[in-house]
Design a protein around this motif. Structure first.
Motif, PDB file in Angstrom:
ATOM      1  N   SER A   1      -7.528   1.360  -1.392  1.00  0.00           N
ATOM      2  CA  SER A   1      -7.591  -0.035  -1.846  1.00  0.00           C
ATOM      3  C   SER A   1      -7.655  -0.988  -0.670  1.00  0.00           C
ATOM      4  O   SER A   1      -7.265  -0.653   0.461  1.00  0.00           O
TER       5      SER A   1
ATOM      6  N   LYS B   1      -6.739  -5.298  -0.006  1.00  0.00           N
ATOM      7  CA  LYS B   1      -6.015  -6.398  -0.651  1.00  0.00           C
ATOM      8  C   LYS B   1      -6.047  -7.637   0.225  1.00  0.00           C
ATOM      9  O   LYS B   1      -6.111  -7.533   1.461  1.00  0.00           O
TER      10      LYS B   1
ATOM     11  N   GLU C   1     -12.973  -9.814  -8.190  1.00  0.00           N
ATOM     12  CA  GLU C   1     -12.499  -8.456  -7.923  1.00  0.00           C
ATOM     13  C   GLU C   1     -13.406  -7.403  -8.569  1.00  0.00           C
ATOM     14  O   GLU C   1     -12.945  -6.371  -9.057  1.00  0.00           O
TER      15      GLU C   1
ATOM     16  N   HIS D   1       0.847  -1.199   0.000  1.00  0.00           N
ATOM     17  CA  HIS D   1       0.000   0.000   0.000  1.00  0.00           C
ATOM     18  C   HIS D   1       0.880   1.245   0.000  1.00  0.00           C
ATOM     19  O   HIS D   1       1.985   1.235   0.557  1.00  0.00           O
TER      20      HIS D   1
ATOM     21  N   GLU E   1       0.411 -11.444  -2.526  1.00  0.00           N
ATOM     22  CA  GLU E   1      -0.836 -10.719  -2.760  1.00  0.00           C
ATOM     23  C   GLU E   1      -1.739 -11.564  -3.650  1.00  0.00           C
ATOM     24  O   GLU E   1      -1.352 -11.966  -4.748  1.00  0.00           O
TER      25      GLU E   1
ATOM     26  N   LYS F   1      -7.099  -7.835  -5.141  1.00  0.00           N
ATOM     27  CA  LYS F   1      -6.991  -6.386  -4.956  1.00  0.00           C
ATOM     28  C   LYS F   1      -8.333  -5.744  -5.315  1.00  0.00           C
ATOM     29  O   LYS F   1      -8.942  -6.099  -6.319  1.00  0.00           O
TER      30      LYS F   1
END
Length: 328
Positions: free
Chosen positions: A213, A215, A278, A189, A224, A227
């Motif tokens: 955001s 995640k 997402e 981030h 990750e 997102k």
């Protein structure tokens, strides 16, 4: 989906938390009060009074016998859930911003503020689950991110193996807390983390950030996985268990940056995203200011949100929710 409105706080909400069964909802606020409610009808069960400053954080153990809170008065307090009695007060040098029981209920982590020359810490304290027992003053371990950015949120991974910390610079660190050793650091981030919540099995977790955001990461590798990008700073993010694969995020501009158009522009909404695809698939509005904290009912049949406006809104999903099918 008509919500139950909980009106038990005079200032903005800082965190809400369901117990394991989901029949109780704990709420804390800047008004120094800790409240507990029946989640199915919004009736207030009682309050826990004793903090002298804003209460930043709350957690409840798996048997719903003990609750623990952290406050701007530089203390963490352990409470008997049923009687409201304060069982123990731990003193710290600075405010306690985030608190969480481990899976065995025999320890809790406390994230303390970096301030006035004192370093920010993640302090692990020992908890005796016996309500009658004396509690230890000595911390099990104190983690200090030497010279690094201060931690603002933290949580336990499964089997209490690691502690994951989220920092003010947008970084995430993974600690072997027994060895007091940092194992991994990533910086996913660009601005401060605001929340970290784990999946039911604690194999992955979701973060929210001021960088607009949220995640999802693997707890072991910190890879990750997903997102979700929005158009407003986020204060909280939660993962729905069972039924549907959603994440719920919420936030909004800080009060001092807010314009009168913000509410109309739909910034103060809980936003539903499809966890896998997402894609945003729904919004729930109602708060008159930024949403500060979101919690999903453990049975996946509803969720609650707490806002800057001092209200907690408890939602039970309509039958349509359980029939939701993605177009893909």
């Amino acid at each position: 989906m008509r919500p139950i409105l909980l009106q038990g706080h005079t200032r903005s909400l800082t965190q809400i938390k369901y117990n394991r069964e989901g029949d109780l909802l704990f709420s804390v606020s800047k008004d120094k009060i800790v409240n507990v409610w029946y989640s199915h009808n919004g009736e207030r069960l009682g309050s826990y009074a004793g903090h002298q400053g804003a209460v930043w954080t709350v957690d409840v153990n798996s048997t719903s016998t003990m609750a623990i809170t952290g406050s701007a008065d530089n203390t963490a307090k352990l409470w008997n859930v049923q009687t409201g009695k304060c069982l123990k007060t731990w003193e710290f040098k600075t405010a306690v911003k985030r608190i969480e029981f481990n899976e065995d209920d025999d320890m809790a982590l406390c994230v303390t503020e970096e301030r006035m020359g004192f370093p920010g810490t993640v302090t692990v304290i020992s908890i005796n689950p016996d309500l009658e027992a004396a509690q230890s003053d000595e911390p099990v371990v104190t983690i200090v991110n030497d010279g690094g950015p201060k931690a603002v949120v933290a949580g336990w991974t499964y089997l209490n193996k690691f502690i994951i910390c989220g920092h003010v610079d947008g970084s995430i660190t993974q600690w072997d807390w027994k060895a007091n050793e940092k194992l991994n650091t990533i910086k996913p981030h660009s601005e401060s983390l605001t929340d970290i919540q784990f999946s039911t099995d604690r194999s992955y977790f979701i973060t929210s950030s001021k960088d607009k955001s949220a995640k999802i990461f693997d707890t072991i590798t910190l890879d990750e996985l997903k997102k979700y990008e929005t158009d407003t700073p986020l204060n909280s993010a939660s993962i729905t268990p069972k039924f549907q694969e959603f994440v719920i995020v919420g936030g909004g501009q800080d009060a001092m940056n807010v314009t009168t158009t913000s509410a109309r522009a739909g910034k103060f909404e809980c936003r539903f995203w499809h966890k896998i695809l997402e894609e945003e698939c729904g919004r729930v509005r109602g708060h008159f200011g930024p949403i500060n904290t979101i919690a999903v009912h453990p049975d996946g049949k509803g969720f609650s949100s707490g806002g800057e406006d001092g209200y907690v809104r408890v939602h039970t999903f309509d039958s349509d929710y359980f029939k939701f099918k993605s177009d893909h």
